[in-house]
Each structure stands twice: as structure tokens, then as C-alpha cells.
Design a protein around this motif. Structure first.
Motif, short mmCIF file in Angstrom:
data_model
loop_
_atom_site.label_atom_id
_atom_site.label_comp_id
_atom_site.label_asym_id
_atom_site.label_seq_id
_atom_site.Cartn_x
_atom_site.Cartn_y
_atom_site.Cartn_z
N SER A 37 0.81 -1.22 0.00
CA SER A 37 0.00 0.00 0.00
C SER A 37 0.84 1.27 0.00
CB SER A 37 -0.93 0.01 1.22
OG SER A 37 -0.19 -0.08 2.42
N PHE A 38 2.16 1.15 0.19
CA PHE A 38 3.03 2.32 0.19
C PHE A 38 3.64 2.58 -1.18
CE2 PHE A 38 2.92 0.75 4.52
CZ PHE A 38 2.78 1.90 5.28
N TRP A 43 9.39 6.31 -0.53
CA TRP A 43 10.01 5.06 -0.08
C TRP A 43 11.50 5.15 -0.41
CZ3 TRP A 43 7.62 1.04 2.49
CH2 TRP A 43 8.41 -0.09 2.74
N ILE A 272 2.55 4.46 11.63
CA ILE A 272 2.48 5.34 10.47
C ILE A 272 1.00 5.71 10.29
CG2 ILE A 272 2.89 5.59 8.00
CD1 ILE A 272 5.02 3.40 8.24
N ASP A 274 -2.64 6.76 9.02
CA ASP A 274 -3.40 6.54 7.79
C ASP A 274 -2.80 5.41 6.95
OD1 ASP A 274 -5.12 8.74 8.42
OD2 ASP A 274 -3.58 10.10 7.66
N SER A 275 -2.36 4.36 7.60
CA SER A 275 -1.80 3.22 6.89
C SER A 275 -2.17 1.94 7.62
CB SER A 275 -0.27 3.33 6.80
OG SER A 275 0.33 2.95 8.03
N VAL A 276 -1.76 0.82 7.04
CA VAL A 276 -2.00 -0.47 7.68
C VAL A 276 -1.28 -0.56 9.02
CG1 VAL A 276 -0.05 -1.59 6.51
CG2 VAL A 276 -2.00 -2.97 7.25
N ALA A 278 -1.06 1.99 11.22
CA ALA A 278 -1.53 3.07 12.10
C ALA A 278 -1.70 2.54 13.51
CB ALA A 278 -2.84 3.64 11.58
#
Length: 297
Positions: A37-38, A43, A272, A274-276, A278
């Protein structure tokens, strides 16, 4: 686990330094070209990131979790690792695995090339690890293999850590476990991927226990005591993945039940938003400062 998603000048440095301040034993980063998802966001490269982290910290062990043959060659990787081990003063652990079938697996392929099959991936992994072991322990190496070659390669002065920096081998299958037993100073698991979405926490604990048993069998075949290998669990990929970061008590329960299996090291993803990955940063930091004390050291 600190994913390389932050610019160094915009919080990247501070995260690694904060990890050291909080008393973490080690901090790792993924070694990918991009990840799930990133993929469409920032990155950065693992080796430059770890080099910067080495100059920004003084105690923290640093490493990849994990690198793979997907886009690496043992010769160039060995040179980078020797340099990184020197810059860090001997604080590097190389997490290494066979690699997955994601973006890294196809990024370097030409139009008519096909992605490696699972068998070819395992074949490459075996040759990769054995050659890398030689490159990090011998001054001069020549190797002509099926997948990798090295011609009169020099790696002087070698690693600060002797005979070389430690390998943490990620493996759950028979061939990978044999590599861990032969070359590893640590073993890495993320649990059983077959039950990640449909299994229960209890089923996951049982599956990891079986993995540890198989590691013991592989070590016995190699003439090693499995107790010589640290056993590392990278969290976030077992059923109820957010459980360990939901509270200090939840972490203590999670870590305690895995410690009883024989897991030595629990790796948590730095939150992180708003991510998996979070999670509540305040809870995460309290886990670091209070969780270990509750586990008895």
C-alpha cells in the motif's frame, strides 16, 4: 521496524534517534524497492537509510528485515554491508529471506522474462546465502554458480563483527530452515501466512510453536543447538495484527505467550498514520518504556 517512508530532514532522523532514546534493543527497516500500500508514496533505500541511522545513533542495533535476492547481488551487497558494519561500529544484523512475489520480484525483468518460480526462488536463496557468507568471511572469493558468480572479489578488511555480521534468516519451509540452521545467528518468522486472515490468535501461537520445533529439527540435522539462534517474530502478520499495539497490557500478554514458545525478540512497526500500520504513538512509546519491565526484564 521503521519503514523508510520519511525524508531524513523531515522526521526520518528523529524516529531512529527516538527509538534509541526509548531503549529499544534494535531497529530494522524493510529492504524493498516499494511495498504494497506504500507503493505510490515516498520510499527510500534501506542501505542508505541504515547508514544515516548509524551516524545518528550510538547503541541501537540496526538491520534489514529482510533483504532478498529479488534485486540484490551477493557481491555488491557484501561490499555495502562491510561498509555499513564499519560505519556503525559493528551494530548491523542482516535479515535475509528468499523474497516474495511482489513489486521487487518483477521490477528488473525485461519484457520477455517471467518471474521466478517458488523452486527457482529457493534455489537462488540457497546460493545467495552461501556465497554471501563466503564474501563476508574471506578476503578473496571466486565462485561460479548457477545463478551468481564472483571473480577474484576482494572484501578487505571484512566486517567489524567477527567472523562476520550476524544473519537473521527468515524461513518457514524445509529448505529455508536448513539455511537458517547452517548459516543463521537468528531466525525470523512472521507467523503462518495461511491463517493470517482466517485463523485465531491461539492457532497462530500453535503454528509458530510448530515452526520452532521444525527449526530445532533442522538444527539437530546440522549439528547445532537451536538455542544458539535468536528467534525473532515480526508482528503485524498474525491474526488480530493490531492487538500487540492496542495497549501495554495487550502487548505484555502477546509477548509473554510468544516468549513461552521460545521467541526472543518481538519486532513492532513504528506507527504510520493513515496506513496499515496506524497505531497510537503514545501507547507505542509506553510499551517500549513499561512493557519490558512488566515482562520481567
Amino acid at each position: 521496524m521503521i519503514l523508510p517512508v520519511r525524508r531524513w530532514s523531515e522526521g526520518g532522523r528523529q524516529v531512529w534517534q527516538r527509538a534509541e532514546e526509548l531503549g529499544f534493543h534494535a531497529a530494522y527497516t524493510y529492504d524493498h524497492l516499494s511495498w504494497r500500500s506504500f507503493r505510490d508514496g515516498p520510499w527510500f533505500g534501506a542501505i542508505p537509510t541504515l547508514t544515516a541511522a548509524a551516524t545518528a545513533t550510538s547503541r541501537l542495533r540496526l538491520g534489514t528485515l529482510v533483504t532478498s535476492p529479488n534485486f540484490r547481488h551477493p557481491v555488491t551487497l557484501a561490499k555495502e554491508l562491510i561498509s555499513l558494519d564499519d560505519i556503525s561500529g559493528g551494530r548491523i544484523t542482516l535479515g535475509i529471506g528468499a523474497g516474495g512475489s511482489g513489486f521487487d520480484a518483477t521490477a528488473l525483468l525485461s519484457g520477455d522474462e517471467e518471474a521466478w518460480t517458488p523452486r527457482e526462488r529457493a534455489d537462488r536463496f540457497g546460493e545467495f546465502v552461501s556465497l554471501l557468507d563466503r564474501l563476508l568471511t574471506e578476503d578473496a572469493v571466486t565462485h561460479e554458480g548457477r545463478h551468481y558468480s564472483a571473480r577474484e572479489v576482494r572484501n578487505i578488511p571484512g566486517c567489524v563483527q567477527r567472523p562476520r555480521l550476524p544473519f537473521a534468516v527468515a524461513a518457514t519451509g524445509p529448505r529455508g530452515l536448513r539455511l537458517a540452521a547452517r548459516y543463521g545467528q537468528a531466525w525470523v518468522t512472521t507467523g503462518d501466512p495461511k491463517i493470517y486472515e482466517t485463523g485465531t490468535p491461539a492457532e497462530s501461537v500453535a503454528a509458530i510453536g510448530r515452526q520452532i520445533d521444525r527449526l530445532g529439527e533442522a538444527c539437530a540435522e546440522a549439528g547445532r543447538d537451536a538455542a544458539e539462534l535468536d528467534k525473532i517474530l515480526l508482528t503485524g502478520f498474525t491474526p488480530d495484527p493490531k492487538r500487540p499495539l492496542s495497549s501495554v497490557d495487550a502487548f505484555v500478554d502477546f509477548a509473554g505467550e510468544h516468549a513461552r514458545l521460545g521467541i526472543d525478540e518481538i519486532v513492532l512497526h513504528w506507527p504510520i498514520p493513515d496506513s496499515v500500520f496506524a497505531a497510537d504513538l503514545a501507547v507505542f512509546e509506553k510499551i517500549a518504556t513499561d512493557g519490558l519491565a512488566q515482562l520481567g526484564g
